[in-house]
Design a protein around this motif. Structure first.
Motif, PDB file in Angstrom:
ATOM      1  N   UNK A   1      18.137  -1.109  -4.962  1.00  0.00           N
ATOM      2  CA  UNK A   1      17.876  -0.261  -6.128  1.00  0.00           C
ATOM      3  C   UNK A   1      16.701  -0.820  -6.939  1.00  0.00           C
ATOM      4  N   UNK A   2      16.119  -0.014  -7.850  1.00  0.00           N
ATOM      5  CA  UNK A   2      14.913  -0.445  -8.561  1.00  0.00           C
ATOM      6  C   UNK A   2      15.117  -1.662  -9.464  1.00  0.00           C
ATOM      7  N   UNK A   3      14.056  -2.446  -9.587  1.00  0.00           N
ATOM      8  CA  UNK A   3      14.038  -3.576 -10.523  1.00  0.00           C
ATOM      9  C   UNK A   3      13.986  -3.058 -11.955  1.00  0.00           C
ATOM     10  N   UNK A   4      13.175  -2.017 -12.192  1.00  0.00           N
ATOM     11  CA  UNK A   4      13.075  -1.422 -13.531  1.00  0.00           C
ATOM     12  C   UNK A   4      14.319  -0.577 -13.777  1.00  0.00           C
ATOM     13  N   UNK A   5      14.991  -0.853 -14.884  1.00  0.00           N
ATOM     14  CA  UNK A   5      16.280  -0.222 -15.179  1.00  0.00           C
ATOM     15  C   UNK A   5      16.234   0.454 -16.542  1.00  0.00           C
ATOM     16  N   UNK A   6      16.712   1.683 -16.595  1.00  0.00           N
ATOM     17  CA  UNK A   6      16.691   2.458 -17.833  1.00  0.00           C
ATOM     18  C   UNK A   6      17.456   1.762 -18.966  1.00  0.00           C
TER      19      UNK A   6
ATOM     20  N   UNK B   1       6.398   5.578 -17.846  1.00  0.00           N
ATOM     21  CA  UNK B   1       5.561   6.718 -18.190  1.00  0.00           C
ATOM     22  C   UNK B   1       4.531   6.395 -19.258  1.00  0.00           C
ATOM     23  N   UNK B   2       3.606   7.334 -19.473  1.00  0.00           N
ATOM     24  CA  UNK B   2       2.528   7.202 -20.455  1.00  0.00           C
ATOM     25  C   UNK B   2       2.966   7.868 -21.763  1.00  0.00           C
ATOM     26  N   UNK B   3       2.380   7.409 -22.867  1.00  0.00           N
ATOM     27  CA  UNK B   3       2.756   7.970 -24.168  1.00  0.00           C
ATOM     28  C   UNK B   3       4.086   7.400 -24.613  1.00  0.00           C
TER      29      UNK B   3
END
Length: 553
Positions: A65-70, A142-144
């Motif tokens: 699973x992803x390293x980046x986590x919400x 994401x951007x912004x």
């Protein structure tokens, strides 16, 4: 100041290609290391041995699973609020310190502050402003404005958030074991323990989901008389799994079994059994999610007893939190013998009112409302989204009574989690197997690594740089590699020097092609640990080496 074993090992690691300090040309940064060619092989071998225990032997399934986590995931899991260290800042030295690192043993934080015992290790200034700091690396997707996120502090949450998929994959049967090997991140305040305290680290974690009414293991009977090395913070014990569970030293069979599996893995990987123990967490040191936890600790000459594995009973904490936060049904089902018809109250959202009122949150609110278990009269309903309590007006839903056929009783599974710190284990294996001796008045170093863990399995040498010997040696080297055995071909220096180079990196066997080889088609095979040599036919070399190393590749 004389070098200790840690200094000697790290020098060897840097010189021979096991471990390098990260970003060294820019001065490096504490808490980060690179694995070189040999270190990468050792790490891979440890991880593959771990898979043999958990995926092959225990039948677990592996995911990635992803390293980046919400943010929402780690808010629900408790990490946003609980994954902290107490820190203190020295205004004079401009340094932050982890309070437990500079606190005298046996002294509480409150007492240290009251008696001015908390002092800067550099300048001696009394430190006062103690505060908790979250240790996760934050980022944005994401951007912004984007979405708030973190680099994961553990791989476990990726498993928990996939449970509803994995439960179906396993045909809705428990227990299910799910494993993941990958990177974790912890923004340490002031890492000063080299490989022991990293900001980026490798983890191997297993989450085994059980019915809370049945925390047994199918293989417990096979190993119930095996001994565990236990320490309950007062005394050391050597108990069988059966005794440990019966006397409630360990709470249940499942926890005891995975402690045993951990012990077997570590000893198979090359940990010294005299420098190994399980230590039970005291109640005041349990993590926010754990009801019982044992650490597999390994002894280091520099660092003392070091936690390398934690085996925790996480109960239903994580799945309960994610069900509550996301509204997704991640329950398991305890099936009835026969289907039953039951009357049930349920909430039916009114999207024509809910949608315009709550806009982008309406979909999540609808899911949360549908999953609320209505067991009594309800005056008002609220849901929690991203830590915000939202009151739901009565015109946004209605409560209806229905008759439903049910095939079983829903429940939230409990979890036993063995969590392994691969980097710490790797360092400890190096330390436990590092030997020094003298040969011809020179220092001689040997890494007595298990063949399955050693980065190079076989050194291959021509005795001298004779074209005929070189040709035969290169053919043997190629044959071994074709058979999946990692080799190192070396034709420079005396044979003694070449043996020494292989001993220093832990190579268990060396094959030497000499002048007798041309006559009788045999070669010398030397054993690292005994230094004994045997003659073998060239055609038998591959099978002999594969048998000796257990063919762990």
């Amino acid at each position: 100041m004389p070098q200790d074993v840690y200094d000697k090992i790290m020098m060897l690691c840097k010189r021979r290609g096991f471990i390098y300090p990260s970003f060294d040309i820019y001065g490096g940064v504490a808490g980060f290391y690179d694995y070189g060619p040999l270190g990468s092989q050792v790490k891979n071998n440890i991880e593959n041995l771990w898979r043999r225990f958990y995926v092959l032997k225990d039948g677990c399934i592996e995911i990635n699973t992803p390293i980046i986590t919400l943010y929402e995931v780690l808010k629900a899991s408790g990490h946003v609020d609980e994954f902290t260290d107490l820190t203190v800042h020295c205004g004079k030295c401009k340094q932050f310190y982890k309070v437990e690192d500079i606190l005298e043993k046996g002294v509480s934080v409150e007492e240290a502050l009251k008696k001015n015992l908390l002092r800067c290790p550099r300048c001696g200034m009394v430190l006062k402003n103690v505060s908790p700091v979250n240790l996760m690396f934050s980022t944005k997707i994401g951007i912004g404005e984007g979405r708030k996120a973190f680099l994961r502090p553990e791989t476990a949450q990726g498993i928990f958030t996939n449970f509803h998929f994995l439960y179906r994959f396993a045909r809705e049967k428990l227990p299910i074991g799910v494993v993941q090997i990958g990177k974790g991140y912890r923004n340490e305040v002031s890492p000063r323990q080299g490989m022991i305290r990293l900001r980026e680290f490798s983890m191997a974690e297993a989450e085994i989901f059980f019915d809370p009414t049945n925390k047994t293991h199918s293989d417990f009977e096979k190993v119930k008389d095996k001994k565990l090395f236990l320490f309950d913070n007062e005394k050391e014990m050597k108990l069988s799994l059966r005794e440990a569970v019966k006397n409630k030293v360990v709470d249940n069979q499942a926890l005891a079994y995975y402690m045993y599996l951990t012990q077997e893995f570590l000893l198979s990987a090359g940990v010294d059994p005299k420098k190994f123990r399980f230590r039970k967490h005291a109640k005041d040191e349990l993590a926010h999610y754990a009801r019982e936890c044992w650490d597999a600790e390994l002894f280091s000459e520099r660092f003392g007893w070091v936690e390398c594995v934690g085996i925790a009973d996480r109960s239903a904490y994580d799945l309960s939190s994610h069900i509550k936060s996301s509204g997704v049904d991640m329950y398991a089902l305890r099936r009835y013998d026969k289907t039953k018809t039951v009357k049930k109250k349920k909430i039916v959202p009114n999207m024509s009112t809910l949608g315009p009122l709550f806009k982008e949150k309406a979909g999540r609110i609808k899911t949360l409302l549908e999953n609320i278990d209505v067991t009594s009269e309800v005056d008002e309903i609220s849901v929690n989204i991203d830590g915000e309590k939202i009151e739901i007006p009565k015109d946004c839903y209605k409560i209806v009574e229905t008759e439903e056929k049910v095939s079983g009783e829903k429940f939230i599974p409990h979890v036993i989690e063995p969590s392994y710190g691969i980097d710490r284990i790797l360092y400890m294996i190096l330390e436990h197997n590092y030997m020094e001796t003298k040969k011809k008045e020179e220092e001689y170093r040997v890494l007595r690594l298990k063949p399955g863990i050693a980065p190079v399995k076989t050194g291959v040498f021509p005795l001298v740089n004779d074209d005929k010997l070189v040709e035969i040696a290169k053919k043997i080297d190629n044959d071994l590699r074709d058979a999946g055995v990692i080799t190192y071909y070396d034709d420079s220096g005396s044979i003694g020097r070449r043996y020494a180079r292989m001993d220093e990196i832990g190579t268990p066997f060396c094959v030497t092609v000499d002048h007798d080889t041309i006559v009788d088609n045999t070669v010398t095979i030397r054993d690292r640990d005994t230094t004994r040599q045997v003659r073998k036919k060239i055609e038998d070399v591959v099978d002999y080496i594969k048998e000796k190393i257990g063919f762990l590749v």
